[in-house]
Motif scaffolding. Structure first.
Motif, PDB file in Angstrom:
ATOM      1  N   ASP A 198      -3.548   9.676   6.940  1.00 46.56           N
ATOM      2  CA  ASP A 198      -4.795   9.175   6.351  1.00 46.56           C
ATOM      3  C   ASP A 198      -4.567   7.802   5.734  1.00 46.56           C
ATOM      4  OD1 ASP A 198      -7.215   8.743   5.155  1.00 46.56           O
ATOM      5  OD2 ASP A 198      -7.043  10.386   3.711  1.00 46.56           O
ATOM      6  N   LEU A 199      -4.944   6.764   6.456  1.00 47.31           N
ATOM      7  CA  LEU A 199      -4.738   5.401   5.965  1.00 47.31           C
ATOM      8  C   LEU A 199      -5.747   5.000   4.899  1.00 47.31           C
ATOM      9  CD1 LEU A 199      -3.858   3.505   9.283  1.00 47.31           C
ATOM     10  CD2 LEU A 199      -2.321   4.511   7.584  1.00 47.31           C
ATOM     11  N   ASP A 200      -6.721   5.857   4.643  1.00 47.88           N
ATOM     12  CA  ASP A 200      -7.688   5.568   3.581  1.00 47.88           C
ATOM     13  C   ASP A 200      -7.322   6.254   2.270  1.00 47.88           C
ATOM     14  OD1 ASP A 200      -9.429   3.899   5.091  1.00 47.88           O
ATOM     15  OD2 ASP A 200     -10.179   5.680   6.119  1.00 47.88           O
ATOM     16  N   ALA A 201      -6.152   6.907   2.260  1.00 49.70           N
ATOM     17  CA  ALA A 201      -5.653   7.492   1.018  1.00 49.70           C
ATOM     18  C   ALA A 201      -5.093   6.405   0.119  1.00 49.70           C
ATOM     19  CB  ALA A 201      -4.579   8.524   1.343  1.00 49.70           C
ATOM     20  N   LEU A 202      -4.788   6.769  -1.109  1.00 52.68           N
ATOM     21  CA  LEU A 202      -4.220   5.804  -2.050  1.00 52.68           C
ATOM     22  C   LEU A 202      -2.730   5.621  -1.759  1.00 52.68           C
ATOM     23  CD1 LEU A 202      -5.834   6.961  -5.412  1.00 52.68           C
ATOM     24  CD2 LEU A 202      -6.566   5.100  -3.911  1.00 52.68           C
ATOM     25  N   PRO A 203      -2.230   4.389  -1.829  1.00 54.60           N
ATOM     26  CA  PRO A 203      -0.795   4.162  -1.598  1.00 54.60           C
ATOM     27  C   PRO A 203       0.036   4.621  -2.786  1.00 54.60           C
ATOM     28  CG  PRO A 203      -1.870   2.114  -2.209  1.00 54.60           C
ATOM     29  CD  PRO A 203      -2.964   3.133  -2.088  1.00 54.60           C
ATOM     30  N   SER A 204       1.311   4.852  -2.534  1.00 59.70           N
ATOM     31  CA  SER A 204       2.229   5.186  -3.616  1.00 59.70           C
ATOM     32  C   SER A 204       2.436   3.965  -4.503  1.00 59.70           C
ATOM     33  CB  SER A 204       3.573   5.623  -3.033  1.00 59.70           C
ATOM     34  OG  SER A 204       4.578   5.631  -4.028  1.00 59.70           O
ATOM     35  N   PRO A 205       2.515   4.156  -5.822  1.00 61.15           N
ATOM     36  CA  PRO A 205       2.788   3.018  -6.713  1.00 61.15           C
ATOM     37  C   PRO A 205       4.146   2.364  -6.439  1.00 61.15           C
ATOM     38  CG  PRO A 205       2.903   5.109  -7.894  1.00 61.15           C
ATOM     39  CD  PRO A 205       2.312   5.409  -6.565  1.00 61.15           C
ATOM     40  N   ASP A 206       5.048   3.089  -5.798  1.00 58.91           N
ATOM     41  CA  ASP A 206       6.351   2.505  -5.471  1.00 58.91           C
ATOM     42  C   ASP A 206       6.226   1.375  -4.449  1.00 58.91           C
ATOM     43  OD1 ASP A 206       7.741   4.219  -7.149  1.00 58.91           O
ATOM     44  OD2 ASP A 206       8.064   5.713  -5.572  1.00 58.91           O
ATOM     45  N   PHE A 207       5.143   1.370  -3.688  1.00 63.14           N
ATOM     46  CA  PHE A 207       4.992   0.359  -2.647  1.00 63.14           C
ATOM     47  C   PHE A 207       5.031  -1.051  -3.215  1.00 63.14           C
ATOM     48  CE2 PHE A 207       2.176  -2.328   0.034  1.00 63.14           C
ATOM     49  CZ  PHE A 207       2.981  -2.385   1.149  1.00 63.14           C
ATOM     50  N   ASP A 208       4.367  -1.271  -4.338  1.00 64.39           N
ATOM     51  CA  ASP A 208       4.350  -2.615  -4.937  1.00 64.39           C
ATOM     52  C   ASP A 208       5.754  -3.062  -5.335  1.00 64.39           C
ATOM     53  OD1 ASP A 208       1.624  -2.933  -4.618  1.00 64.39           O
ATOM     54  OD2 ASP A 208       1.125  -2.194  -6.617  1.00 64.39           O
ATOM     55  N   THR A 209       6.547  -2.125  -5.833  1.00 62.90           N
ATOM     56  CA  THR A 209       7.925  -2.448  -6.200  1.00 62.90           C
ATOM     57  C   THR A 209       8.737  -2.838  -4.976  1.00 62.90           C
ATOM     58  OG1 THR A 209       7.850  -0.914  -8.069  1.00 62.90           O
ATOM     59  CG2 THR A 209      10.028  -1.570  -7.274  1.00 62.90           C
ATOM     60  N   PHE A 210       8.618  -2.051  -3.919  1.00 62.79           N
ATOM     61  CA  PHE A 210       9.352  -2.357  -2.684  1.00 62.79           C
ATOM     62  C   PHE A 210       8.887  -3.671  -2.071  1.00 62.79           C
ATOM     63  CE2 PHE A 210       9.740   2.510  -2.062  1.00 62.79           C
ATOM     64  CZ  PHE A 210      10.803   2.550  -2.949  1.00 62.79           C
ATOM     65  N   LEU A 211       7.592  -3.914  -2.128  1.00 62.81           N
ATOM     66  CA  LEU A 211       7.047  -5.161  -1.578  1.00 62.81           C
ATOM     67  C   LEU A 211       7.586  -6.363  -2.340  1.00 62.81           C
ATOM     68  CD1 LEU A 211       5.158  -6.694   0.327  1.00 62.81           C
ATOM     69  CD2 LEU A 211       3.297  -6.243  -1.306  1.00 62.81           C
ATOM     70  N   ALA A 212       7.643  -6.265  -3.650  1.00 68.34           N
ATOM     71  CA  ALA A 212       8.160  -7.373  -4.468  1.00 68.34           C
ATOM     72  C   ALA A 212       9.615  -7.663  -4.114  1.00 68.34           C
ATOM     73  CB  ALA A 212       8.025  -7.039  -5.949  1.00 68.34           C
ATOM     74  N   ARG A 213      10.389  -6.639  -3.885  1.00 72.07           N
ATOM     75  CA  ARG A 213      11.789  -6.836  -3.510  1.00 72.07           C
ATOM     76  C   ARG A 213      11.897  -7.536  -2.158  1.00 72.07           C
ATOM     77  NH1 ARG A 213      14.528  -1.020  -4.195  1.00 72.07           N
ATOM     78  NH2 ARG A 213      16.303  -2.146  -3.268  1.00 72.07           N
ATOM     79  N   ARG A 214      11.042  -7.130  -1.213  1.00 71.81           N
ATOM     80  CA  ARG A 214      11.086  -7.771   0.111  1.00 71.81           C
ATOM     81  C   ARG A 214      10.624  -9.216   0.023  1.00 71.81           C
ATOM     82  NH1 ARG A 214      13.124  -9.519   3.697  1.00 71.81           N
ATOM     83  NH2 ARG A 214      12.623  -9.353   5.914  1.00 71.81           N
ATOM     84  N   LEU A 215       9.635  -9.493  -0.817  1.00 71.81           N
ATOM     85  CA  LEU A 215       9.155 -10.870  -0.982  1.00 71.81           C
ATOM     86  C   LEU A 215      10.215 -11.756  -1.638  1.00 71.81           C
ATOM     87  CD1 LEU A 215       5.478 -10.154  -2.075  1.00 71.81           C
ATOM     88  CD2 LEU A 215       6.211 -11.251   0.062  1.00 71.81           C
ATOM     89  N   ALA A 216      11.167 -11.137  -2.322  1.00 75.52           N
ATOM     90  CA  ALA A 216      12.292 -11.874  -2.911  1.00 75.52           C
ATOM     91  C   ALA A 216      13.438 -12.022  -1.915  1.00 75.52           C
ATOM     92  CB  ALA A 216      12.788 -11.170  -4.169  1.00 75.52           C
ATOM     93  N   HIS A 217      13.164 -11.724  -0.641  1.00 71.30           N
ATOM     94  CA  HIS A 217      14.100 -11.866   0.481  1.00 71.30           C
ATOM     95  C   HIS A 217      15.129 -10.754   0.580  1.00 71.30           C
ATOM     96  CE1 HIS A 217      12.705 -15.918   1.637  1.00 71.30           C
ATOM     97  NE2 HIS A 217      12.563 -16.128   0.347  1.00 71.30           N
ATOM     98  N   GLU A 218      15.005  -9.704  -0.225  1.00 70.39           N
ATOM     99  CA  GLU A 218      15.954  -8.604  -0.070  1.00 70.39           C
ATOM    100  C   GLU A 218      15.757  -7.970   1.305  1.00 70.39           C
ATOM    101  OE1 GLU A 218      17.412  -4.441  -2.222  1.00 70.39           O
ATOM    102  OE2 GLU A 218      15.939  -5.743  -3.215  1.00 70.39           O
TER     103      GLU A 218
END
Length: 273
Positions: A45-65
């Motif tokens: 279900d792509l219309d469900a709410l995302p996990s709050p951990d996603f923002d943390t993981f995204l920030a790490r990837r945006l920092a080139h990790e």
């Protein structure tokens, strides 16, 4: 509140500056945050709410990790490996070494395999998965890497068929091997690397002196007595190193051939006697 679908779209736009596959990265990060695989995510279900951990993981990837350090896993050949910042992330280009070995052993499988600089255990464990009757030895100078390799062997059900030892390359080894695999450090000390490589991956697994040849010079004289009759050693190289590294091994009496990766770049030397 954002949905998974909207969060993936937004993340894809943002990841375009740090990744050549931003949508895939976004999906893998989301799947990791939710605790499912990518296929389950996309079929869910792509219309469900995302996990709050996603923002943390995204920030790490945006920092080139690197993505593999965030998710803790990397697929290689036919296996999936645990990876940590203590080991080099296995590259798809390194699968060229396994392909070269398969070609050499088309008629008779190897029984003893040696992996010098085993890291996560990628090459050795992929080879053991390819040849179910073989046993192997993985060598590394890093205790952290050996712990990861041993754990991967256990997780893959291969621990009974391999051992791991801390050594300086092949120092002290006496037994001969049908297949020798090696992906040593080969980057020149002055090379400019992508931040996700330079800032995160272990430099001891990347850099090898001024010209990137230091470890080849150490390894080459160790190999002749270790390679069994009819066997092959497959050594990864930088795509511009075929001539220079080939000369180092030819001086030890090896016949040298070169195999290319899927990008048509020189990727490994195939050494026979």
């Amino acid at each position: 509140m954002s949905t998974i679908r909207a969060a993936l779209s937004n993340a894809t736009l943002r990841l375009g500056s740090v990744s050549q596959s931003p949508r895939l990265d976004a999906e893998l990060l989301m799947a990791h945050a939710i605790g499912v695989d990518r296929n389950s995510l996309l079929l869910g279900d792509l219309d469900a709410l995302p996990s709050p951990d996603f923002d943390t993981f995204l920030a790490r990837r945006l920092a080139h990790e690197p993505l593999a350090y965030i998710t803790g896993t990397r697929d290689f050949w036919t296996i999936s490996l645990r990876v940590t910042p203590g080991v080099l992330i296995p590259r798809a280009d390194s699968e060229t070494l396994i392909e070269a070995a398969i070609t050499h052993f088309a008629r008779k499988a190897p029984t003893r395999i040696l992996d010098l600089g085993t890291g996560s255990g990628a090459l050795l464990l992929a080879a053991l998965d390819q040849w179910p009757q073989a046993t192997g030895l993985g060598i590394d100078a890093s205790a952290a890497a050996l712990a990861v390799a041993q754990d991967n062997a256990s997780q893959l059900g291969l621990a009974a068929r391999c051992t791991f030892e801390m050594r300086n390359w092949a120092d002290g080894l006496e037994q001969s091997y049908d297949l020798i695999l090696c992906n040593p450090p080969y980057v020149e000390a002055s090379a400019s690397l992508d931040p996700q490589v330079f800032d995160y991956e272990p430099h001891s697994a990347l850099f090898a002196g001024v010209d990137g040849l230091d470890d080849y010079v150490r390894i080459a004289p160790q190999l002749p007595p270790l390679l069994a009759a009819g066997g092959v050693a497959v050594i990864e190289i930088g795509y511009r190193q075929a001539e220079s590294v080939g000369a180092i091994f030819a001086a030890q009496g090896f016949l040298v051939a070169v195999a290319q990766d899927l990008g048509k770049r020189d990727r490994c030397l195939i050494l026979t006697r």
